[in-house]
Structures are given as C-alpha cells and as structure tokens.
Design an enzyme around this catalytic site. Structure first.
Site, PDB file in Angstrom:
ATOM      1  N   GLY A 246      32.959  66.227  82.817  1.00  0.00           N
ATOM      2  CA  GLY A 246      33.737  67.435  83.083  1.00  0.00           C
ATOM      3  C   GLY A 246      35.199  67.166  83.390  1.00  0.00           C
TER       4      GLY A 246
ATOM      5  CD  GLU B 144      26.913  67.999  87.081  1.00  0.00           C
ATOM      6  OE1 GLU B 144      26.110  68.844  86.670  1.00  0.00           O
ATOM      7  OE2 GLU B 144      27.937  67.661  86.448  1.00  0.00           O
TER       8      GLU B 144
ATOM      9  CG  ASN C 117      23.093  69.678  81.501  1.00  0.00           C
ATOM     10  OD1 ASN C 117      22.616  70.748  81.887  1.00  0.00           O
ATOM     11  ND2 ASN C 117      23.430  68.697  82.329  1.00  0.00           N
TER      12      ASN C 117
ATOM     13  CD  GLU D 254      25.419  62.894  81.413  1.00  0.00           C
ATOM     14  OE1 GLU D 254      25.605  63.601  80.416  1.00  0.00           O
ATOM     15  OE2 GLU D 254      25.244  63.373  82.552  1.00  0.00           O
TER      16      GLU D 254
ATOM     17  CE  LYS E 281      26.995  69.261  83.224  1.00  0.00           C
ATOM     18  NZ  LYS E 281      28.042  68.376  83.705  1.00  0.00           N
TER      19      LYS E 281
ATOM     20  CG  HIS F  43      23.135  65.586  85.399  1.00  0.00           C
ATOM     21  ND1 HIS F  43      24.262  65.675  86.174  1.00  0.00           N
ATOM     22  CD2 HIS F  43      23.550  65.682  84.111  1.00  0.00           C
ATOM     23  CE1 HIS F  43      25.315  65.823  85.387  1.00  0.00           C
ATOM     24  NE2 HIS F  43      24.915  65.834  84.131  1.00  0.00           N
TER      25      HIS F  43
ATOM     26  CB  SER G 122      34.840  64.321  78.526  1.00  0.00           C
ATOM     27  OG  SER G 122      35.008  64.752  79.869  1.00  0.00           O
TER      28      SER G 122
END
Ligand SMILES: O=C(CO)COP(=O)(O)O
Length: 244
Positions: free
Chosen positions: A167, A91, A9, A161, A11, A89, A206
């Site tokens: 991240g 985000e 991904n 996730e 992003k 996701h 990660s």
C-alpha cells in the site's frame, strides 16, 4: 510447470456494486494460463455466485466452530464457494496478534478442510535494514514446516509480501523480490524438495499493471497477491493478463 495465480485481496473495501463490476473480469484473460482468485470481505462472497474465477476468504479461524464472535470457519468459506483462503496477512498479524504458530494452525485447518491457503510472509523495513530478513522469514517458514506435512505444504501457496511495499507504492524491485523468493524456495527445499519446487510463490506489495509483467517474469515468482490494484476491474484484468 507451476501454476500462475493472481489473487486480489480487497481487504476492508468494496461494495455490492463493485462486485457487479467484476462479472466481466475474465473477458480477455487466458483462463488456462492463469488462475484468478478474488478475496472480498466475507459478507460479499455469496454475491459472486456464477463468476468464472475462484473465490477466497481473507482469513479464517483455526477452530471448527463455537463461541468465537466475529470469526469464520473453513467449512463456512467452503459453503460460500471459496477454494482459497489468505492466512497470516501482515495486517492480521499486526491488527489481531496472529503469531507464526497461529498462522500455521490456520493453514493446517484450511488444508484439512480442502481449502488452499495463501500463506503470507514478509518483513518490515526495520527488519530488512537490520540485516535480519532471512532469519525473520525462515522463522515464519519453520512454523509452517513444523505443523504441515510435506504433502500438505505441496498443496499450499505462499505469498511474499514485504510490509514496506504494501500500500506504499514502493514495490520491491524484480531482483529484490526474486532474491527473497529464491531464498524461500531453497529454505523449504531443506524440508521437502518436491514441495519446494512445485509450490506457487506469489509476490505482493504495490503490484499494478505497469510493474506486474516484469515481476511475474522472475524465475521464482509465480504470480501475485494484489491489494489496491484489485479494486479496479480494468486495472486488475491487466495484472491477470500479465501473468498469463
Ligand atoms: O497486501 C497486499 C495484498 O495482500 C498488497 O497490497 P497493495 O497491492 O495495495 O500494496
């Protein structure tokens, strides 16, 4: 045997020159053993024409078309050559207010159009520390099973996730990840045991070339959804190799 999948991904990262570097990604990757997917920003998808791995969108609308500025439809992703699309996701949930029901509607639309949705679930650190991990993820899954048929669910992919691992460099341990994956599978088995047994479950947060092998070796982990480590072709190739 469930399919091993490693999806990158990107992003809101990358460029045309990074796309060009990825034309060698599959050198030394066993394509029979692992399905590799790259989900770049939508504007770069068509630059990947001719690659020997799959492509995916990072999100899509649950609607067909119309006055929805900035959105992209399932049909458009298909026309660009995508076979996958990430939905829900964390985000997107945070930045764009996507709810469990919206995510389920997107997954249903993707499946109806012939795209495989990679449906993301996962808890914040606050939720985990409050002891609400299982009820939080159960609610995310229940919205899916309220919308999808068992045969649709069997064609989807779910990515766990944990938000606190995205991240941050703070990966869930293989045991922590396995525990949640087993919970997801058993929760879905109450809806449909065949779908729960056959559905690929990916871990994201990660993942890199140093920790991928141990994570992917867990019983209920069928691959990964990779952020930062999918932006460097050599590093991402090693993650793909760890799954195959
Ligand atoms: O959000 C992720 C993939 O969708 C994970 O991102 P990182 O691999 O950068 O933690």
């Amino acid at each position: 045997m469930r399919k091993s999948i490693v999806a990158g991904n990107w992003k809101m990262n990358g460029s045309r020159s990074l796309v060009n570097e990825f034309f060698t990604l599959m050198d030394g990757v066993n394509k029979q053993a692992v399905e590799v997917v790259i989900c770049p920003p939508a504007c770069f998808i068509s630059d990947f024409q001719g690659v020997d791995f799959a492509l995916g969108g990072q999100t899509m609308s649950e609607l067909d078309n119309g006055a929805h500025t900035g959105d992209i439809s399932a049909e458009m992703l298909l026309e660009l050559g995508c076979r996958y699309v990430i939905v829900g996701h964390s985000e997107r949930r945070e930045d764009h207010g996507e709810t469990n029901d919206m995510v389920a509607a997107k997954a249903a639309k993707a499946l109806a159009a012939g795209l495989t949705p990679i449906i993301c679930v996962g808890e914040s650190l606050q939720t985990r520390e409050a002891g609400e991990l299982e009820s939080f993820i159960a609610a995310q899954l229940d919205a899916l099973t309220a919308t999808l048929s068992a045969s649709q669910l069997a064609q989807a992919v779910i990515a766990y996730e944990p938000i606190w691992a995205i991240g941050t460099g703070k990966t869930a341990s293989p045991e922590q990840a396995q525990q949640v994956h087993a919970f997801i599978r058993s929760h879905l088995a109450a809806f449909d045991s065949n779908a729960a047994a056959s559905l690929p479950l990916l871990y994201g947060g990660s993942v890199n070339s140093a920790n991928a092998q141990e994570l992917f070796a867990q019983t209920d982990i069928d691959g990964g959804l990779i952020g930062g480590a999918s932006l460097k072709v050599d590093e991402f190739r090693k993650v793909c190799q760890a799954a195959g």
